[in-house]
Design a protein around this motif. Structure first.
Motif, PDB file in Angstrom:
ATOM      1  N   ILE A 353       0.836  -1.202   0.000  1.00  7.85           N
ATOM      2  CA  ILE A 353       0.000   0.000   0.000  1.00  7.85           C
ATOM      3  C   ILE A 353       0.866   1.245   0.000  1.00  7.85           C
ATOM      4  O   ILE A 353       0.607   2.208  -0.732  1.00  7.85           O
ATOM      5  CB  ILE A 353      -0.948  -0.026   1.214  1.00  7.85           C
ATOM      6  N   LEU A 396      -2.313   6.832   1.516  1.00  9.92           N
ATOM      7  CA  LEU A 396      -1.784   5.465   1.476  1.00  9.92           C
ATOM      8  C   LEU A 396      -0.403   5.382   2.106  1.00  9.92           C
ATOM      9  O   LEU A 396      -0.067   4.389   2.754  1.00  9.92           O
ATOM     10  CB  LEU A 396      -1.724   4.973   0.025  1.00  9.92           C
ATOM     11  N   VAL A 409      -8.654   0.079   1.005  1.00 14.70           N
ATOM     12  CA  VAL A 409      -7.989   0.978   0.062  1.00 14.70           C
ATOM     13  C   VAL A 409      -8.974   1.435  -1.002  1.00 14.70           C
ATOM     14  O   VAL A 409      -9.057   2.624  -1.331  1.00 14.70           O
ATOM     15  CB  VAL A 409      -6.775   0.287  -0.584  1.00 14.70           C
TER      16      VAL A 409
END
Length: 420
Positions: A353, A396, A409
């Protein structure tokens, strides 16, 4: 005998290929009947499609400089050697997911490989709004196989160290990543560019954002020091050629032994860029809502299938010197090992991520941009899409550890788009 290097062109390439019996047979006919087209639209190399009466091949030749910039930025030709080595290794572990190699000439820095047709670069398909039902499974399989099987989870320590050494010389390509991905977007750099003046403010904000820069430098240190597995090194939607039925990964010249999450994050980050770019490609507001949804479903599926396949490989092939099976026997040992695998995958999710956000930023504020966004002709509209991507990317990176799954996400991605 080593071939002396010279940059090839449509006039000289047929003479080189005609001396290769296998390639000549694949093309058929006499060299005079072949057609040669230079199609390289990347940043570094020459790429030719050669067609003959019987078939076609692709020839890729490294230039002694960065093509995007010119001879003021020299590059070693040996990057083609590392690309050939990576393609060979990837073909062993993920057969059918990379192009076949027909010939390699280290002196000419030339790789002759399979011509993929009717495949197109995935990035172009995403711009058109094309769905690829097998893509997520294929790319997840590719990453699971190549990352697991070149790691110390699968390999004896000596073999793992040999692979580290084999790729250790690819320093100039790694340096490009270290500068263009992890450093330049957060400072005044000569080669930086963005959609000015519309992004001037956020570019300046990122250069002043100390917490963001610290997080990015933590990842740069990981990139510099973490030798987890052989990674592709530049695994974005421009390095994937596909049809609805077939997927091939190309261009691993940035390959070295590095952090697994860098490859995974590159795929995720480029899908998220494509998600935000849809606003600039839809015929009317909302006409690509279903396609946006499809992109986010693929983002989730890539991680879900990758996790499943990686853990299956780990369970089936505990042959590496890390986590040796004899250390975890009986019910308590099995439980401890199961918990450790979950911790490992959670950390890999966090890594991926964070790297995804970093890759998104470099494609908007750095040197090399993406066609998804660059092809949006209206600068204010393009900047709007880019600002949304940058907003998510920052989160992120700063909050990577707070996401417990890829669905969170994609939820965050929707939230940013919803605030437009």
């Amino acid at each position: 005998m080593t071939t002396a290097y010279r940059a090839l062109n449509d006039g000289t390439l047929p003479g080189v290929l005609s001396a290769l019996p296998d390639v000549r047979a694949r093309l058929g006919g006499a060299p005079e009947s072949w057609t040669v087209q230079e199609v390289g639209d990347g940043n570094l190399n020459l790429v030719f499609i050669i067609k003959g009466p019987a078939g076609a091949v692709v020839a890729k030749q490294a230039l002694p400089y960065v093509r995007l910039v010119g001879d003021s930025w020299p590059l070693p030709l040996d990057r083609s050697y590392y690309e050939h080595m990576a393609l060979s290794e990837q073909a062993r572990h993920a057969p059918g997911l990379v192009p076949k190699i027909h010939h390699f000439d280290r002196g000419l820095a030339l790789i002759v490989m399979e011509y993929l047709s009717p495949h197109i670069i995935m990035r172009k398909g995403l711009i058109r709004g094309t769905e690829y039902p097998l893509f997520a499974g294929h790319i997840a399989e590719f990453m699971a196989q190549t990352l697991f099987n070149t790691s110390a989870l699968a390999l004896p320590a000596a073999e793992h160290k040999q692979r580290i050494g084999a790729f250790a010389g690819n320093t100039e390509l790694c340096k490009i990543t270290e500068d263009l991905v992890f450093t330049d977007p957060y400072r005044i750099a000569k080669l930086n560019r963005w959609t000015t003046p519309y992004l001037d403010d956020i570019a300046a904000e990122f250069r002043r954002d100390e917490p963001l820069k610290i997080k990015v430098q933590e990842r740069k240190l990981q990139f510099l020091t973490s030798a987890e597995a052989m990674i592709h090194g530049d695994l974005h939607t421009g390095s994937i050629m596909l049809t609805p039925q077939d997927t091939r990964i190309i261009d691993p010249e940035f390959a070295f032994v590095g952090p697994m999450g860098f490859d995974i994050g590159a795929v995720i980050g480029n899908l998220l860029i494509a998600y935000y770019a849809q606003t600039g490609h839809e015929e009317r507001i909302g006409s690509r809502n279903a396609y946006r949804h499809w992109i986010l479903l693929q983002t989730e599926k890539v991680w879900r299938v990758f996790t499943k396949r990686f853990l299956e490989l780990w369970d089936a092939s505990r042959t590496g010197d890390a986590y040796m099976p004899e250390l975890f026997t009986g019910p308590e040992g099995a439980a401890a090992f199961a918990a450790e695998k979950q911790r490992f995958m959670r950390k890999l999710l966090t890594d991926s991520i964070s790297f995804a956000g970093i890759k998104m930023i470099r494609r908007i504020l750095g040197l090399a941009h993406t066609e998804d966004l660059e092809s949006i002709k209206d600068p204010p509209l393009r900047a709007k899409c880019e600002r949304q991507a940058l907003t998510l990317a920052r989160r992120l990176i700063l909050d990577a550890e707070r996401f417990s799954g890829m669905n969170e996400v994609t939820h965050a991605a929707r939230a940013v788009l919803g605030s437009r």
